[in-house]
Design a protein around this motif. Structure first.
Motif, PDB file in Angstrom:
ATOM      1  N   PHE A  58       2.878   6.342   2.901  1.00 38.21           N
ATOM      2  CA  PHE A  58       3.588   5.994   4.052  1.00 38.21           C
ATOM      3  C   PHE A  58       5.063   5.685   3.558  1.00 38.21           C
ATOM      4  N   ILE A  61       6.545   9.129   3.981  1.00 36.97           N
ATOM      5  CA  ILE A  61       6.685   9.496   5.657  1.00 36.97           C
ATOM      6  C   ILE A  61       8.034   8.730   5.871  1.00 36.97           C
ATOM      7  N   ILE A  80       4.986   5.532  13.957  1.00 37.03           N
ATOM      8  CA  ILE A  80       4.453   7.029  13.908  1.00 37.03           C
ATOM      9  C   ILE A  80       3.143   7.094  14.658  1.00 37.03           C
ATOM     10  N   ASP A  82      -0.727   8.102  14.520  1.00 37.79           N
ATOM     11  CA  ASP A  82      -1.701   8.214  13.364  1.00 37.79           C
ATOM     12  C   ASP A  82      -2.541   9.582  13.637  1.00 37.79           C
ATOM     13  N   ALA A  83      -2.357  10.050  12.064  1.00 40.56           N
ATOM     14  CA  ALA A  83      -2.687  11.618  11.996  1.00 40.56           C
ATOM     15  C   ALA A  83      -4.262  11.761  12.509  1.00 40.56           C
ATOM     16  N   GLY A  84      -4.900  10.541  12.342  1.00 41.62           N
ATOM     17  CA  GLY A  84      -6.459  10.433  12.636  1.00 41.62           C
ATOM     18  C   GLY A  84      -6.702   9.728  13.774  1.00 41.62           C
ATOM     19  N   HIS A  90      -2.803   6.513  19.707  1.00 41.92           N
ATOM     20  CA  HIS A  90      -2.986   5.721  18.463  1.00 41.92           C
ATOM     21  C   HIS A  90      -1.690   5.827  17.477  1.00 41.92           C
ATOM     22  N   LEU A  92       1.045   3.732  14.645  1.00 42.02           N
ATOM     23  CA  LEU A  92       1.172   2.876  13.499  1.00 42.02           C
ATOM     24  C   LEU A  92       2.749   2.136  13.240  1.00 42.02           C
ATOM     25  N   ASN A 138      -5.343  -4.092   8.958  1.00 41.99           N
ATOM     26  CA  ASN A 138      -6.310  -4.529   8.009  1.00 41.99           C
ATOM     27  C   ASN A 138      -5.745  -4.637   6.633  1.00 41.99           C
ATOM     28  N   GLY A 144     -11.371  -2.696   5.604  1.00 47.02           N
ATOM     29  CA  GLY A 144     -11.101  -1.087   6.287  1.00 47.02           C
ATOM     30  C   GLY A 144      -9.659  -0.657   5.846  1.00 47.02           C
ATOM     31  N   GLN A 145      -8.886  -1.347   4.931  1.00 47.43           N
ATOM     32  CA  GLN A 145      -7.563  -0.891   4.844  1.00 47.43           C
ATOM     33  C   GLN A 145      -7.634   0.417   3.822  1.00 47.43           C
ATOM     34  N   THR A 146      -7.060   1.490   4.270  1.00 50.48           N
ATOM     35  CA  THR A 146      -7.230   2.805   3.155  1.00 50.48           C
ATOM     36  C   THR A 146      -5.743   2.971   2.655  1.00 50.48           C
ATOM     37  N   VAL A 147      -4.709   2.762   3.560  1.00 51.75           N
ATOM     38  CA  VAL A 147      -3.519   2.952   3.108  1.00 51.75           C
ATOM     39  C   VAL A 147      -2.947   1.657   2.539  1.00 51.75           C
ATOM     40  N   HIS A 153      -1.908  -1.391  13.411  1.00 53.13           N
ATOM     41  CA  HIS A 153      -2.341  -0.036  14.249  1.00 53.13           C
ATOM     42  C   HIS A 153      -2.128  -0.530  15.845  1.00 53.13           C
TER      43      HIS A 153
HETATM   44  P1  AMP Z   1      -5.853   1.709   7.433  1.00 55.18           P
HETATM   45  O1  AMP Z   1      -7.620   1.919   7.269  1.00 55.18           O
HETATM   46  O2  AMP Z   1      -5.820   0.375   8.227  1.00 55.18           O
HETATM   47  O3  AMP Z   1      -5.204   1.494   6.221  1.00 55.18           O
HETATM   48  O4  AMP Z   1      -5.209   2.786   8.210  1.00 55.18           O
HETATM   49  C1  AMP Z   1      -4.660   3.898   7.605  1.00 55.18           C
HETATM   50  C2  AMP Z   1      -4.330   4.769   8.742  1.00 55.18           C
HETATM   51  O5  AMP Z   1      -3.504   5.804   8.497  1.00 55.18           O
HETATM   52  C3  AMP Z   1      -5.448   5.780   9.217  1.00 55.18           C
HETATM   53  O6  AMP Z   1      -5.714   5.511  10.605  1.00 55.18           O
HETATM   54  C4  AMP Z   1      -5.244   7.184   9.118  1.00 55.18           C
HETATM   55  O7  AMP Z   1      -5.698   8.063   9.892  1.00 55.18           O
HETATM   56  C5  AMP Z   1      -3.652   7.049   9.102  1.00 55.18           C
HETATM   57  N1  AMP Z   1      -2.931   8.065   8.105  1.00 55.18           N
HETATM   58  C6  AMP Z   1      -3.256   8.416   6.720  1.00 55.18           C
HETATM   59  N2  AMP Z   1      -2.498   9.313   6.565  1.00 55.18           N
HETATM   60  C7  AMP Z   1      -1.613   9.563   7.492  1.00 55.18           C
HETATM   61  C8  AMP Z   1      -0.677  10.387   7.778  1.00 55.18           C
HETATM   62  N3  AMP Z   1       0.078  11.407   6.713  1.00 55.18           N
HETATM   63  N4  AMP Z   1       0.224  10.412   8.844  1.00 55.18           N
HETATM   64  C9  AMP Z   1      -0.182   9.653   9.842  1.00 55.18           C
HETATM   65  N5  AMP Z   1      -1.285   8.772  10.002  1.00 55.18           N
HETATM   66  C10 AMP Z   1      -1.845   8.818   8.719  1.00 55.18           C
END
Ligand code: AMP
Ligand code: ZN
Length: 183
Positions: A58, A61, A80, A82-84, A90, A92, A138, A144-147, A153
């Motif tokens: 991020f 980005i 932005i 969300d790419a997914g 959706h 962010l 998250n 569920g936090q991945t980034v 969201h």
């Molecule tokens: P979280 O699971 O709350 O950490 O959400 C991370 C979100 O970031 C997910 O919904 C991903 O689809 C989104 N995401 C990850 N990489 C990118 C990206 N390059 N551009 C836009 N969204 C992204």
């Protein structure tokens, strides 16, 4: 010390209770056997704060090093798509300064997040014609936090959407005794 940064008189859940239980020798184990006092999620303490994390997608980005679909930008935030996406539109909300999660987010930035969420959400209703919006944030992998760059969201919802069970949950099996115990 647990919850040392909050005003304990105003926080009945866990803080004071855990201290009292520890003093009284009460078992603090969670159902999965992990001691409540062994904090597995160790968020950054307030005040530990970096402008940018070079390994953070991020931050890249925000710096324009990775492309994104930006729908709003000001001095403090970039919003932005969300790419997914979980649904059409959706988005962010990303603070421009890196903070791993809610715990690391400066209060000053946190205070600006909800007004911005409100503004973007109102725009979504107008432009997308959605029937509702989930605001989700998250913290920690268990949540569920991945980034690991704080983000909110905004998930537009539609009456006729296929994924109706999105963001619904079944009730957990927590007894009244357990509810009383965590107070
Ligand atoms: P979280 O699971 O709350 O950490 O959400 C991370 C979100 O970031 C997910 O919904 C991903 O689809 C989104 N995401 C990850 N990489 C990118 C990206 N390059 N551009 C836009 N969204 C992204
Ligand atoms: Zn970052």
């Amino acid at each position: 010390m647990l919850l040392s940064v909050v005003d304990r008189d105003r926080l009945s859940l866990a803080g004071r209770g855990i201290e009292e239980k520890r003093e009284r020798g009460i078992d603090l184990s969670r159902p999965d056997g992990v001691k409540s006092t062994e904090r597995r999620y160790a968020p950054q303490e307030k005040g530990v704060f970096e402008m940018r994390d070079d390994n953070c997608i991020f931050c890249k980005i925000i710096a324009g090093e990775i492309p994104s679909r930006t729908i709003y930008e000001d001095d403090d935030f970039k919003v932005i798509l969300d790419a997914g996406p979980a649904s059409r539109g959706h988005a962010l909300i990303l603070p421009k300064e890196h903070a791993a999660d809610l715990f690391a987010l400066p209060d000053e930035t946190a205070a600006k997040v909800l007004p911005l969420a409100k503004k973007v959400a109102a725009h979504m209703v107008e432009v997308l014609g959605c029937d509702g919006i989930n605001v989700l944030q998250n913290n920690g992998e268990a949540a569920g936090q991945t980034v690991h760059h704080f983000h909110v969201h905004l998930i537009p919802r539609y009456e006729n959407e296929q994924n109706k069970s999105l963001l619904t949950w079944g009730q957990a099996d927590i007894s009244d005794e357990e509810m009383d115990e965590i107070m």
